[in-house]
Design a protein around this motif. Structure first.
Motif, PDB file in Angstrom:
ATOM      1  N   VAL A   1     -27.686 -32.529  33.670  1.00 43.87           N
ATOM      2  CA  VAL A   1     -26.754 -33.610  33.986  1.00 43.87           C
ATOM      3  C   VAL A   1     -25.392 -32.985  34.241  1.00 43.87           C
ATOM      4  O   VAL A   1     -24.934 -32.133  33.485  1.00 43.87           O
ATOM      5  CB  VAL A   1     -26.691 -34.625  32.821  1.00 43.87           C
ATOM      6  CG1 VAL A   1     -25.608 -35.662  33.079  1.00 43.87           C
ATOM      7  CG2 VAL A   1     -28.035 -35.290  32.617  1.00 43.87           C
TER       8      VAL A   1
ATOM      9  N   THR B   1     -26.866 -37.901  46.051  1.00 43.29           N
ATOM     10  CA  THR B   1     -26.658 -37.776  44.608  1.00 43.29           C
ATOM     11  C   THR B   1     -28.016 -37.548  43.961  1.00 43.29           C
ATOM     12  O   THR B   1     -29.058 -37.835  44.555  1.00 43.29           O
ATOM     13  CB  THR B   1     -26.029 -39.050  44.016  1.00 43.29           C
ATOM     14  OG1 THR B   1     -26.939 -40.137  44.218  1.00 43.29           O
ATOM     15  CG2 THR B   1     -24.682 -39.367  44.652  1.00 43.29           C
ATOM     16  N   TRP B   2     -27.998 -37.042  42.718  1.00 39.06           N
ATOM     17  CA  TRP B   2     -29.264 -36.871  41.993  1.00 39.06           C
ATOM     18  C   TRP B   2     -29.974 -38.213  41.886  1.00 39.06           C
ATOM     19  O   TRP B   2     -31.173 -38.314  42.093  1.00 39.06           O
ATOM     20  CB  TRP B   2     -29.011 -36.304  40.586  1.00 39.06           C
ATOM     21  CG  TRP B   2     -28.602 -34.867  40.577  1.00 39.06           C
ATOM     22  CD1 TRP B   2     -27.364 -34.361  40.292  1.00 39.06           C
ATOM     23  CD2 TRP B   2     -29.427 -33.724  40.849  1.00 39.06           C
ATOM     24  NE1 TRP B   2     -27.377 -32.991  40.373  1.00 39.06           N
ATOM     25  CE2 TRP B   2     -28.625 -32.574  40.699  1.00 39.06           C
ATOM     26  CE3 TRP B   2     -30.759 -33.565  41.185  1.00 39.06           C
ATOM     27  CZ2 TRP B   2     -29.125 -31.285  40.887  1.00 39.06           C
ATOM     28  CZ3 TRP B   2     -31.258 -32.291  41.377  1.00 39.06           C
ATOM     29  CH2 TRP B   2     -30.452 -31.164  41.231  1.00 39.06           C
ATOM     30  N   TRP B   3     -29.230 -39.257  41.578  1.00 43.06           N
ATOM     31  CA  TRP B   3     -29.819 -40.590  41.415  1.00 43.06           C
ATOM     32  C   TRP B   3     -30.433 -41.069  42.730  1.00 43.06           C
ATOM     33  O   TRP B   3     -31.560 -41.568  42.769  1.00 43.06           O
ATOM     34  CB  TRP B   3     -28.757 -41.576  40.923  1.00 43.06           C
ATOM     35  CG  TRP B   3     -29.329 -42.921  40.639  1.00 43.06           C
ATOM     36  CD1 TRP B   3     -29.948 -43.339  39.502  1.00 43.06           C
ATOM     37  CD2 TRP B   3     -29.358 -44.047  41.528  1.00 43.06           C
ATOM     38  NE1 TRP B   3     -30.358 -44.643  39.628  1.00 43.06           N
ATOM     39  CE2 TRP B   3     -30.005 -45.102  40.867  1.00 43.06           C
ATOM     40  CE3 TRP B   3     -28.898 -44.251  42.834  1.00 43.06           C
ATOM     41  CZ2 TRP B   3     -30.204 -46.345  41.454  1.00 43.06           C
ATOM     42  CZ3 TRP B   3     -29.100 -45.490  43.416  1.00 43.06           C
ATOM     43  CH2 TRP B   3     -29.752 -46.521  42.715  1.00 43.06           C
TER      44      TRP B   3
ATOM     45  N   ALA C   1     -33.581 -39.076  43.593  1.00 45.81           N
ATOM     46  CA  ALA C   1     -34.667 -39.465  42.688  1.00 45.81           C
ATOM     47  C   ALA C   1     -35.260 -40.807  43.120  1.00 45.81           C
ATOM     48  O   ALA C   1     -36.481 -40.966  43.203  1.00 45.81           O
ATOM     49  CB  ALA C   1     -34.160 -39.533  41.251  1.00 45.81           C
ATOM     50  N   GLU C   2     -34.392 -41.777  43.404  1.00 50.76           N
ATOM     51  CA  GLU C   2     -34.866 -43.110  43.811  1.00 50.76           C
ATOM     52  C   GLU C   2     -35.641 -43.035  45.129  1.00 50.76           C
ATOM     53  O   GLU C   2     -36.686 -43.664  45.270  1.00 50.76           O
ATOM     54  CB  GLU C   2     -33.669 -44.050  43.956  1.00 50.76           C
ATOM     55  CG  GLU C   2     -34.076 -45.467  44.272  1.00 50.76           C
ATOM     56  CD  GLU C   2     -32.880 -46.395  44.362  1.00 50.76           C
ATOM     57  OE1 GLU C   2     -32.036 -46.193  45.260  1.00 50.76           O
ATOM     58  OE2 GLU C   2     -32.793 -47.314  43.536  1.00 50.76           O
TER      59      GLU C   2
ATOM     60  N   SER D   1     -37.611 -40.360  38.351  1.00 51.27           N
ATOM     61  CA  SER D   1     -36.461 -40.653  37.508  1.00 51.27           C
ATOM     62  C   SER D   1     -35.507 -39.463  37.624  1.00 51.27           C
ATOM     63  O   SER D   1     -35.903 -38.370  38.036  1.00 51.27           O
ATOM     64  CB  SER D   1     -36.887 -40.848  36.049  1.00 51.27           C
ATOM     65  OG  SER D   1     -37.328 -39.621  35.505  1.00 51.27           O
ATOM     66  N   VAL D   2     -34.252 -39.667  37.273  1.00 47.41           N
ATOM     67  CA  VAL D   2     -33.285 -38.571  37.329  1.00 47.41           C
ATOM     68  C   VAL D   2     -33.707 -37.433  36.400  1.00 47.41           C
ATOM     69  O   VAL D   2     -33.673 -36.262  36.805  1.00 47.41           O
ATOM     70  CB  VAL D   2     -31.852 -39.070  37.030  1.00 47.41           C
ATOM     71  CG1 VAL D   2     -30.880 -37.908  36.920  1.00 47.41           C
ATOM     72  CG2 VAL D   2     -31.398 -40.037  38.125  1.00 47.41           C
TER      73      VAL D   2
END
Length: 114
Positions: A66, A43-45, A48-49, A54-55
């Motif tokens: 988004v 996932t994007w999240w 990123a993590e 950050s997203v």
């Protein structure tokens, strides 16, 4: 007729032809440590993590918004383009961090410093 059909049914099949491995796809001028290849469940999240972003930063690096969908095998930028040498002229189309994503990433870095 039955013998002919029986002979056809028991005919040995040829062995499959092996497929030679292909070279990995690379983007000229892009280091592999700046790329994340999307796998099932990414996932994007999560991306990123994993890369300390950050997203919104990750979306900006990839000219994404988004709600954009990730497909397995997509190549996602996880680090900004290297900054060009200060004062160096970079002709149009010759790289140097002039993309919208790299400009946004530079702005985000500048705001973090303040």
């Amino acid at each position: 007729m039955a013998r002919w059909w029986a002979a056809v049914q028991h005919k040995p099949r040829p062995a499959p032809t092996p497929v030679p491995p292909t070279a990995p796809v690379t983007t000229p001028g892009v280091s592999e440590d700046r790329i994340h290849i999307v796998e099932k469940g990414d996932t994007w999240w999560g991306i990123a993590e994993e890369h300390g972003l950050s997203v919104p930063e990750l979306l900006a690096l990839n000219d994404a918004a988004v709600g954009d969908i990730l497909d397995i095998g997509d190549r996602i930028n996880v680090a900004p383009d290297p900054d060009p040498v200060p004062g160096a002229a970079v002709p149009d189309g010759q790289g140097g961090g002039g993309t919208l994503a790299s400009l946004i990433a530079a702005l985000l870095r500048a705001f973090r410093r303040t």
